[in-house]
Design an enzyme around this catalytic site. Structure first.
Site, PDB file in Angstrom:
ATOM      1  N   ARG A  38       0.876  -1.072  -0.079  1.00 36.15           N
ATOM      2  CA  ARG A  38      -0.115   0.130  -0.006  1.00 36.15           C
ATOM      3  C   ARG A  38       0.971   1.252   0.016  1.00 36.15           C
ATOM      4  O   ARG A  38       0.196   2.329  -0.514  1.00 36.15           O
ATOM      5  CB  ARG A  38      -0.910  -0.135   1.218  1.00 36.15           C
ATOM      6  N   ARG A 134      -6.336 -18.655  -8.450  1.00 34.82           N
ATOM      7  CA  ARG A 134      -6.917 -17.917  -7.405  1.00 34.82           C
ATOM      8  C   ARG A 134      -8.132 -17.048  -7.683  1.00 34.82           C
ATOM      9  O   ARG A 134      -7.854 -16.338  -8.924  1.00 34.82           O
ATOM     10  CB  ARG A 134      -5.980 -16.997  -6.408  1.00 34.82           C
ATOM     11  N   SER A 179     -13.083  -9.642   2.950  1.00 35.55           N
ATOM     12  CA  SER A 179     -11.797  -9.382   2.217  1.00 35.55           C
ATOM     13  C   SER A 179     -11.244  -8.002   2.270  1.00 35.55           C
ATOM     14  O   SER A 179     -11.981  -7.090   1.586  1.00 35.55           O
ATOM     15  CB  SER A 179     -11.970 -10.177   0.729  1.00 35.55           C
ATOM     16  N   ASP A 332      -4.223 -15.365   7.662  1.00 38.16           N
ATOM     17  CA  ASP A 332      -2.875 -15.991   7.010  1.00 38.16           C
ATOM     18  C   ASP A 332      -2.158 -16.879   8.160  1.00 38.16           C
ATOM     19  O   ASP A 332      -1.234 -17.370   8.007  1.00 38.16           O
ATOM     20  CB  ASP A 332      -1.965 -14.581   6.725  1.00 38.16           C
TER      21      ASP A 332
END
Length: 456
Positions: A38, A134, A179, A332
């Site tokens: 980011r 994905r 998400s 994660d």
């Protein structure tokens, strides 16, 4: 430099983890991957020069840097982990002349799809075999509502061509899945839309994008939505101002030495300057509930992100039930949590894990298969995993296929540091994705990692 060359040589081969004696020392794990992505992207959207200190120089982030250069952003390395980014401003990106290769980076490609949609350009996105499997429709669907067009495979996966419209539309959109990547893609696209875009988030996910947008001067507002969610609104077409960013250490990377210390007798390590964002710190909350001896020392917070030093000592862990609600805050970290659960006394039940099926690999299946091979009883369903802890007596002795998944590779290497027999992974190159100096730092605190003699 020599230590990096050691890892560079090792990472081309299998790695084997051996039962290690007590782990000790104080280390700095690499910069946060999410914040690093980011920083580069928002630096490219700002006006002026953004300086990023502590940038994670992993394969994932370097692919994002390469993509930003294709968009016409000037990105230069000034020093070790220090980078300069000369932004083009919102809506000022060039059309890439080459395909944007994102390797194995789901974060990179999804955020950049949003970025590209906010510019009247065409961009072609490709990735490695793992990334090309994905799901991308979760990102392209809201961007299409905003006016972007996509050409891709029938299953919605990469490769994808994104065509940004001349006039992007602001929208109100409720996320169908929890998400942060989808949310961030919409927010980045919304910067190019005239008007206010609102995202309804039923379950809070990591909010690095929102925090950083505020830092750069975006007009963004956040308020409660329903019982636990958030309503996030952003006004498009701002002039973002360049900033100096200090990237804290990645809590997802800190999880590996932390769990290694917890399961290895006589261990005592310290992890410095770790990002302690409450939406990223779920693993450590769960470990403490399991009986982990982890001391958290919070530091001054000057840039919107909480920072903490962690002190971790070997501990006797107890199995617990991990509720589905916490999954977005530690999605994660379930592979390494499963390693801790294998050494705990009693049963650990982890719920709400369906999202693990569509990570770099089918992580849920990979965790279960690997633990069984190491002598740990598990039960796997479509969205849960039950681990029957061995109380510190885990056999090991398995050969693990990492399936191009960095977190599976590192988790089973950590497991092998406390098992009776060594554990070998088939390919350590994937570790470069997020933790390029894993070998160096883990051996620094006393972990035994070797190349199998047959390939030395």
């Amino acid at each position: 430099m020599a230590s990096f060359k050691i890892f560079e040589n090792v990472c081309m081969f299998n790695l084997k983890a051996h039962n290690s004696s007590s782990l000790n020392g104080s280390i700095n794990v690499p910069g946060d991957k999410s914040i690093s992505h980011r920083s580069v992207i928002l630096g490219g959207l700002a006006v002026g020069e953004t300086i990023v200190n502590g940038l994670l120089e992993s394969e994932d982030v370097l692919h994002t840097i390469a993509a930003m250069r294709e968009f016409g952003v000037i990105v230069k390395k000034l020093d070790e982990q220090q980078w300069s980014i000369y932004g083009r401003g919102v809506g000022g990106f060039d059309e890439p002349k080459n395909a944007l290769y994102l390797g194995n980076s789901g974060t990179g490609v999804r955020l950049l799809l949003g970025l590209a949609a906010g510019n009247p350009i065409n961009a072609f996105f490709i990735g490695d075999n793992s990334l090309s499997k994905r799901p991308m429709r979760r990102v392209t669907a809201p961007l299409e509502i905003m006016g972007a067009r996509f050409v891709n495979r029938s299953d919605g996966c990469l490769p994808i061509v994104c065509s940004g419209p001349k006039h992007l539309l602001p929208i109100q959109y409720e996320l169908p899945v929890a998400s942060a990547q989808v949310k961030s893609a919409i927010l980045l696209a919304a910067l190019g839309a005239a008007g206010k875009t609102t995202i309804l988030e039923p379950e809070p996910t990591r909010d690095h994008t929102e925090i950083m947008l505020k830092q750069f001067g975006a007009q963004i507002n956040i308020k409660p939505f329903n019982k636990d969610g958030r309503e996030i609104s952003i006004v498009g077409q701002p002039e973002l101002q360049a900033k100096t960013i200090h990237v804290p250490a990645d809590p997802s990377s800190a999880a590996f030495p932390a769990v290694a210390a917890l399961i290895t007798r006589g261990s005592h390590i310290k992890l410095k300057n770790v990002c302690a964002n409450s939406l990223r710190f779920g693993l450590f909350e769960i470990l403490i509930k399991m009986g982990a001896n982890i001391k958290i020392d919070y530091c001054d917070n000057t840039e919107g992100e909480k920072i903490a030093h962690l002190e971790v000592k070997s501990s006797s862990l107890k199995g617990i039930k991990v509720p589905a609600e916490i999954a977005p805050r530690m999605i994660d970290e379930y592979p390494i949590l499963a390693v801790a659960a294998a050494f705990a006394e009693g049963t650990t039940i982890m719920l709400g894990l369906k999202e693990l099926r569509v990570k770099e690999s089918d992580r849920l299946s990979a965790i279960a298969k690997g633990l069984v091979a190491c002598g740990v009883k598990v039960e796997e369903t479509i969205d849960s995993l039950t681990v029957y802890g061995r109380g510190g007596l885990v056999k090991g002795g398995a050969f693990i296929e990492a399936n191009m998944d960095h977190r599976i590779a590192m988790s089973f290497l950590v497991l092998g540091m406390a098992t009776e027999k060594p554990i070998e992974i088939d390919d350590s190159t994937t570790i470069q994705t997020s933790f390029p100096n894993f070998y160096e730092l883990m051996t620094q605190i006393g972990c035994k990692l070797t190349m199998p003699s047959s390939i030395k």
